[in-house]
Design a protein around this motif. Structure first.
Motif, mmCIF file in Angstrom:
data_model
loop_
_atom_site.group_PDB
_atom_site.id
_atom_site.type_symbol
_atom_site.label_atom_id
_atom_site.label_comp_id
_atom_site.label_asym_id
_atom_site.label_seq_id
_atom_site.Cartn_x
_atom_site.Cartn_y
_atom_site.Cartn_z
ATOM 1 N N ARG A 99 0.817 -1.217 0.000
ATOM 2 C CA ARG A 99 0.000 0.000 0.000
ATOM 3 C C ARG A 99 0.855 1.273 0.000
ATOM 4 N N LEU A 100 1.986 1.192 -0.725
ATOM 5 C CA LEU A 100 2.878 2.348 -0.836
ATOM 6 C C LEU A 100 2.606 3.165 -2.100
ATOM 7 N N CYS A 101 2.077 2.517 -3.136
ATOM 8 C CA CYS A 101 1.820 3.175 -4.417
ATOM 9 C C CYS A 101 0.400 2.869 -4.869
ATOM 10 N N SER A 102 -0.127 3.767 -5.689
ATOM 11 C CA SER A 102 -1.464 3.525 -6.227
ATOM 12 C C SER A 102 -1.552 4.063 -7.647
ATOM 13 N N ALA A 103 -2.435 3.451 -8.425
ATOM 14 C CA ALA A 103 -2.781 3.917 -9.764
ATOM 15 C C ALA A 103 -4.273 4.202 -9.748
ATOM 16 N N HIS A 104 -4.666 5.312 -10.350
ATOM 17 C CA HIS A 104 -6.059 5.769 -10.271
ATOM 18 C C HIS A 104 -6.685 5.853 -11.655
ATOM 19 N N TRP A 105 -7.923 5.403 -11.738
ATOM 20 C CA TRP A 105 -8.713 5.563 -12.951
ATOM 21 C C TRP A 105 -9.632 6.756 -12.703
ATOM 22 N N LEU A 106 -9.474 7.775 -13.531
ATOM 23 C CA LEU A 106 -10.290 8.980 -13.429
ATOM 24 C C LEU A 106 -11.078 9.151 -14.717
ATOM 25 N N LYS A 107 -12.360 9.468 -14.605
ATOM 26 C CA LYS A 107 -13.201 9.734 -15.772
ATOM 27 C C LYS A 107 -13.441 11.226 -15.860
ATOM 28 N N SER A 108 -13.452 11.730 -17.073
ATOM 29 C CA SER A 108 -13.740 13.136 -17.295
ATOM 30 C C SER A 108 -15.234 13.379 -17.087
ATOM 31 N N LYS A 109 -15.582 14.492 -16.438
ATOM 32 C CA LYS A 109 -16.991 14.847 -16.263
ATOM 33 C C LYS A 109 -17.621 15.275 -17.581
ATOM 34 N N ALA A 110 -16.787 15.717 -18.535
ATOM 35 C CA ALA A 110 -17.295 16.215 -19.819
ATOM 36 C C ALA A 110 -17.723 15.098 -20.725
#
Length: 76
Positions: free
Chosen positions: A65-76
């Motif tokens: 739990r030292l690193c993370s990758a994030h999936w982000l979606k655009s609101k547009a």
């Protein structure tokens, strides 16, 4: 919570450097800032993403739990 990590190179002696057609002189002890890295908790990163126009989705973390990758979606 976040933490900042900054990296510098420090000249051990006076030197001249030629890079991309430019000339740079460094004295012994001169510092060259090479990188800045900012660390955030998952919650802190999500809090930054939301007002920037992104919707936080999935998060993947390493076993320690030292690193993370994030999936982000655009609101547009």
């Amino acid at each position: 919570m976040h933490a900042a990590h900054k990296m510098h190179l420090v000249a051990r002696r006076a030197q001249a450097v030629h890079l991309a057609g430019q000339h740079f002189d460094c004295a012994a002890g001169d510092r060259l800032h090479t990188a800045s890295s900012y660390k955030y908790s998952v919650e802190g990163f999500r809090a930054l993403a939301a007002p920037s126009g992104f919707v936080p989705e999935a998060v993947w973390r390493d076993p320690q739990r030292l690193c993370s990758a994030h999936w982000l979606k655009s609101k547009a």
